[in-house]
Scaffold this motif. Sequence first.
Motif, PDB file in Angstrom:
ATOM      1  N   ASP A   1       0.699   6.426  -3.893  1.00 45.40           N
ATOM      2  CA  ASP A   1       1.256   7.765  -3.664  1.00 45.40           C
ATOM      3  C   ASP A   1       0.331   8.857  -4.203  1.00 45.40           C
ATOM      4  O   ASP A   1       0.131   9.896  -3.560  1.00 45.40           O
TER       5      ASP A   1
ATOM      6  N   GLY B   1       7.015   1.566  -6.157  1.00 42.44           N
ATOM      7  CA  GLY B   1       6.633   2.890  -6.652  1.00 42.44           C
ATOM      8  C   GLY B   1       6.806   3.040  -8.155  1.00 42.44           C
ATOM      9  O   GLY B   1       6.213   3.923  -8.765  1.00 42.44           O
ATOM     10  N   LYS B   2       7.619   2.192  -8.750  1.00 40.85           N
ATOM     11  CA  LYS B   2       7.879   2.346 -10.177  1.00 40.85           C
ATOM     12  C   LYS B   2       7.552   1.104 -10.989  1.00 40.85           C
ATOM     13  O   LYS B   2       7.621   1.117 -12.204  1.00 40.85           O
TER      14      LYS B   2
HETATM   15  O1  KG4 Z   1      10.409  -0.669  -3.438  1.00 43.40           O
HETATM   16  P1  KG4 Z   1      10.301   0.752  -3.024  1.00 43.40           P
HETATM   17  O2  KG4 Z   1      10.930   1.180  -1.742  1.00 43.40           O
HETATM   18  O3  KG4 Z   1      10.902   1.702  -4.126  1.00 43.40           O
HETATM   19  C1  KG4 Z   1      10.721   1.536  -5.491  1.00 43.40           C
HETATM   20  O4  KG4 Z   1      11.465   0.701  -6.097  1.00 43.40           O
HETATM   21  O5  KG4 Z   1       9.789   2.209  -6.002  1.00 43.40           O
HETATM   22  O6  KG4 Z   1       8.745   1.087  -3.038  1.00 43.40           O
HETATM   23  C2  KG4 Z   1       8.247   2.356  -2.666  1.00 43.40           C
HETATM   24  C3  KG4 Z   1       6.757   2.352  -2.940  1.00 43.40           C
HETATM   25  C4  KG4 Z   1       6.097   3.690  -2.710  1.00 43.40           C
HETATM   26  O7  KG4 Z   1       5.212   3.949  -3.782  1.00 43.40           O
HETATM   27  C5  KG4 Z   1       5.338   3.492  -1.407  1.00 43.40           C
HETATM   28  O8  KG4 Z   1       4.176   4.293  -1.313  1.00 43.40           O
HETATM   29  C6  KG4 Z   1       5.015   2.011  -1.450  1.00 43.40           C
HETATM   30  O9  KG4 Z   1       6.126   1.398  -2.056  1.00 43.40           O
HETATM   31  N1  KG4 Z   1       4.823   1.474  -0.105  1.00 43.40           N
HETATM   32  C7  KG4 Z   1       3.664   0.957   0.323  1.00 43.40           C
HETATM   33  C8  KG4 Z   1       3.849   0.611   1.692  1.00 43.40           C
HETATM   34  N2  KG4 Z   1       5.146   0.911   2.037  1.00 43.40           N
HETATM   35  C9  KG4 Z   1       5.711   1.440   0.912  1.00 43.40           C
HETATM   36  N3  KG4 Z   1       2.490   0.775  -0.310  1.00 43.40           N
HETATM   37  C10 KG4 Z   1       1.483   0.243   0.399  1.00 43.40           C
HETATM   38  N4  KG4 Z   1       1.579  -0.086   1.710  1.00 43.40           N
HETATM   39  C11 KG4 Z   1       2.734   0.075   2.385  1.00 43.40           C
HETATM   40  N5  KG4 Z   1       2.796  -0.260   3.682  1.00 43.40           N
END
Ligand code: KG4
Length: 347
Positions: A172, A142-143
């Motif tokens: 998102d 997400g970041k």
């Molecule tokens: O690594 P993470 O849990 O947290 C951060 O470090 O940001 O990643 C969260 C991000 C969110 O933007 C979410 O929408 C995305 O990962 N995400 C996905 C999926 N599961 C989580 N994006 C695409 N497909 C998925 N199945």
Amino acid sequence: MMILGLETSCDETAAAVVEDGRHAHSSVVASQIDVHKAYGGVVPEVAARSHIEVVLPVIHEALDKAGVTWDQIDGIAVTHGPGLLGSLLMGTLTARTLALAHHKPLYAVNHVVAHTFANALVPETAGFEPDIFPLLSLSASGKHSELLLFDSPLEYRLLGSTRDDAAGEAFDKVARMLGLPYPGGPQIGKLALQGNEQAFQLPTARLDNSYDFSFSGLKTAVLRGLQTAIGGDFRTPSAELPDRLTDQQKADMAASFQRTVCETLAGHLRRAAAQFQPKTVVIAGGVAANGRLRKEVSRQLPYNINYAPMPYCTDNGAMIGAMGYHLAQAGLTTSPYELTTDPSLGF
Ligand code: KG4
Ligand code: ZN
């Protein structure tokens, strides 16, 4: 060696007990998703407050589930950046206090780099042993969206990163345009199954042969595509889109957007693999949980890839504990009196 890994850089309070950097005896994640859903994203002040409430219960549960006491813990690894300042402070202050109270060495972990270590927890692999390097990793969440090349567990360099939105952030934001709740990635993945991924032809950013990413143009193209689909123009507010789009239009855009992002991410990975000839390729971070991305990476790259289980792709304490083990092996402790937090920690 048993490491307690602690992660609080954003909206997950997570702790895990990891042995030798590759066996997670427990991994507890308290998600704040429900708290932030009402706002469509993470509210930093709310996130920090929620960490205070659950951090100790989460740590105790991780120890209980692993069946270990403090005596059996050899060290504490904690995320000290990058992330939200208030959230990082909660984790690092907790870890510093516990390290002093229980006389344990403390290890400061870079969250983005640690995502890659989720792949050391895959039982089918031998962990991060010397013969798997060089290792090429795509870490997308997400970041952040980064391509990293590791020569050993703690020697890595950045090949490319996003110049604007992170890949997960684009998921998102597009989800929001389609009226889907936060976090959008898993929702888009589900809806895309009903859509035609060729329905919308969306642009991909070309950044002169670099390994950098750019997703903000794609996001705008999605907005324009949806405005056009309902017969509006560029002035049509995005808040009106979910009610005016048909279910099929939403599914088609989810599928088309997902295809474009996955092709871009996998394409960068393929080019980097061709140039650097790594022995191992992995994907990491929340977006690595995406089934369509896994399919695209396997299709584009001539590598046998062991994908990390979904709960280790999104934020968790096990990846922190896994990287902490390698810091411990290298003797890279940080004094609990000196550990700092760095919201924009780089590489
Ligand atoms: O690594 P993470 O849990 O947290 C951060 O470090 O940001 O990643 C969260 C991000 C969110 O933007 C979410 O929408 C995305 O990962 N995400 C996905 C999926 N599961 C989580 N994006 C695409 N497909 C998925 N199945
Ligand atoms: Zn993350």
